[in-house]
Motif scaffolding. Structure first.
Motif, PDB file in Angstrom:
ATOM      1  N   ASN A   4      -8.676  -6.130  25.013  1.00  0.00           N
ATOM      2  CA  ASN A   4      -7.372  -5.128  24.960  1.00  0.00           C
ATOM      3  C   ASN A   4      -6.427  -5.127  26.254  1.00  0.00           C
ATOM      4  O   ASN A   4      -6.998  -5.337  27.162  1.00  0.00           O
ATOM      5  CB  ASN A   4      -7.868  -3.579  24.705  1.00  0.00           C
ATOM      6  N   ARG A   5      -5.337  -4.952  26.198  1.00  0.00           N
ATOM      7  CA  ARG A   5      -4.326  -5.156  27.393  1.00  0.00           C
ATOM      8  C   ARG A   5      -4.622  -3.959  28.134  1.00  0.00           C
ATOM      9  O   ARG A   5      -4.216  -3.870  29.487  1.00  0.00           O
ATOM     10  CB  ARG A   5      -2.943  -5.305  26.794  1.00  0.00           C
ATOM     11  N   ILE A  23      -6.972   0.443  32.997  1.00  0.00           N
ATOM     12  CA  ILE A  23      -8.129   1.677  32.841  1.00  0.00           C
ATOM     13  C   ILE A  23      -9.297   1.286  33.950  1.00  0.00           C
ATOM     14  O   ILE A  23      -9.687   2.329  34.755  1.00  0.00           O
ATOM     15  CB  ILE A  23      -8.448   1.832  31.573  1.00  0.00           C
ATOM     16  N   THR A  24      -9.516  -0.053  33.905  1.00  0.00           N
ATOM     17  CA  THR A  24     -11.038  -0.139  35.067  1.00  0.00           C
ATOM     18  C   THR A  24     -10.378   0.041  36.400  1.00  0.00           C
ATOM     19  O   THR A  24     -10.915   0.583  37.178  1.00  0.00           O
ATOM     20  CB  THR A  24     -11.368  -1.513  34.582  1.00  0.00           C
TER      21      THR A  24
END
Length: 156
Positions: free
Chosen positions: A2-3, A8-9
């Motif tokens: 997922n892009r 997010i990480t």
């Protein structure tokens, strides 16, 4: 992939690093010791953590073989380091089980046998190491076990 996974990480990692730097978050496994990490150390540790996740995900290793020595380098006690890196590997192993089950390549009788043998080996190994630590009075035994993991050989 997922892009949104990478942003997010990275965002979560940076957020936690800023909290550690400001002193609003502490490394709880270090006890009452105050830990002041420099920006350079935080950047290095965050980069190693992200790379451990990426490499572990690509190779299916879970990143535990990178996180264990990293935690030891951070000064986290060996018991906590070993448990945390093993816990990190649990997720990639679980996803592999689900993937093979969905592909109908999962031999259930063999898996149940393997779970029973691995559980017995883990419990007896934990009991043995705990006794050796009590006899020797040194937790450094866990560091040597992490260093010479019999499946991969020495990590140096």
């Amino acid at each position: 992939m997922n892009r949104f996974e990478v942003p997010i990480t990275v965002g979560t990692t940076l957020y936690e690093a800023v909290l550690l730097y400001k002193g609003q978050r502490v490394i709880s496994s270090k006890g009452d010791q105050q830990t002041r990490l420099s920006v350079r150390q935080l950047f290095l540790y965050c980069t190693c953590g992200i790379l451990a996740g990426i490499i572990g995900g690509l190779l299916g290793l879970g990143g535990g073989f990178i996180l264990g020595p990293l935690f030891i380098g951070l000064g986290i006690p060996p018991q906590v380091s070993s448990a945390t890196s093993t816990f990190a590997m649990t997720f990639s192993a679980s996803m592999s089980v689900v993937e093979y089950y969905l592909l109908k390549r999962f031999p259930i009788p063999y898996a149940l046998y393997f779970v029973a043998v691995a559980t017995a080996a883990a419990l007896s190994g934990q009991h043995l190491v705990r006794k050796l630590i009590a006899i020797l009075g040194r937790t450094s035994l866990i560091i040597f076990i992490l260093l010479f993991d019999l499946q991969r050989g020495p990590i140096l």
